[in-house]
Design an enzyme around this catalytic site. Structure first.
Site: not given
Length: 204
Positions: A26, A48, A56
């Site tokens: 990522y 988000e 995350w």
């Protein structure tokens, strides 16, 4: 602690981008790279929101499940979801099953379509809040939770009917989509993101 880690490939990375294989991919391939695609911006804003209160990494590991459950985050398709879809999503273990966040995603899809009907787009809202290029942050402690620009964008989104778009959530979205370049000084991918359009101009 040094917040830059030199990998076995000789490349410097933000430390957070070395902690798991998912984070490394990522960090290297997505985070901070400029984006203007409407569906990808909508997806990131929604994810988000789902991340609030969670790591995350949890969201990243469930992202394929989210994409399947939410029609690849096509705003027009998600805007058409109804009560039956909410119940379907609440039963889907491949995503984060949180009613308020699911409802907010559907609401935000409808708000996105309303923007389109008015002749504007999420990409336009996002990129007009790009801050002036500043000095590269040197440590994670240098990164703010929110900024004047994220507060302004959050307020604008809320004014258009969006929810789960507080300044911190919005700033994380801006970081991820390259509106700000928060790769640390010494991270190879700061220059990669910069060469793709961050720091002064929207991507073409």
């Amino acid at each position: 602690m040094n917040d830059i880690v030199i990998g076995e490939d000789g490349v410097g990375r933000c430390r957070w981008g070395t902690s798991t294989p998912e984070y490394r991919a990522y960090h290297d391939q997505e985070w901070g790279r400029p984006v203007r695609d409407e569906a990808r911006i909508f997806e990131k804003l929604c994810l988000e929101g789902f991340q609030s209160g969670l790591s995350w990494l949890t969201i990243l590991r469930k992202r394929d499940g989210f994409r399947k459950a939410f029609a690849s985050f096509d705003p027009a398709k998600v805007a058409a979801f109804g009560d039956d879809d909410v119940e379907r999503l609440l039963a889907d273990s491949a995503i984060v099953r949180h009613r308020a966040k699911i409802v907010a995603t559907i609401n935000n899809a409808r708000a996105t379509i309303h923007l389109h009907d008015q002749g504007t787009y999420l990409a336009a809202l996002l990129w007009r809040h790009e801050p002036p290029a500043g000095r590269a942050p040197r440590t994670m402690a240098d990164l703010p939770a929110s900024t004047p620009e994220s507060k302004a964008l959050s307020a604008e989104l809320r004014g258009h009917g969006f929810s789960f778009v507080g300044p911190t959530t919005v700033y994380a979205t801006m970081q991820a989509l390259g509106v700000v370049n928060d790769h640390l000084h010494g991270c190879h991918f700061r220059d990669v993101a910069g060469s793709e359009g961050a720091g002064g101009r929207p991507p073409s």
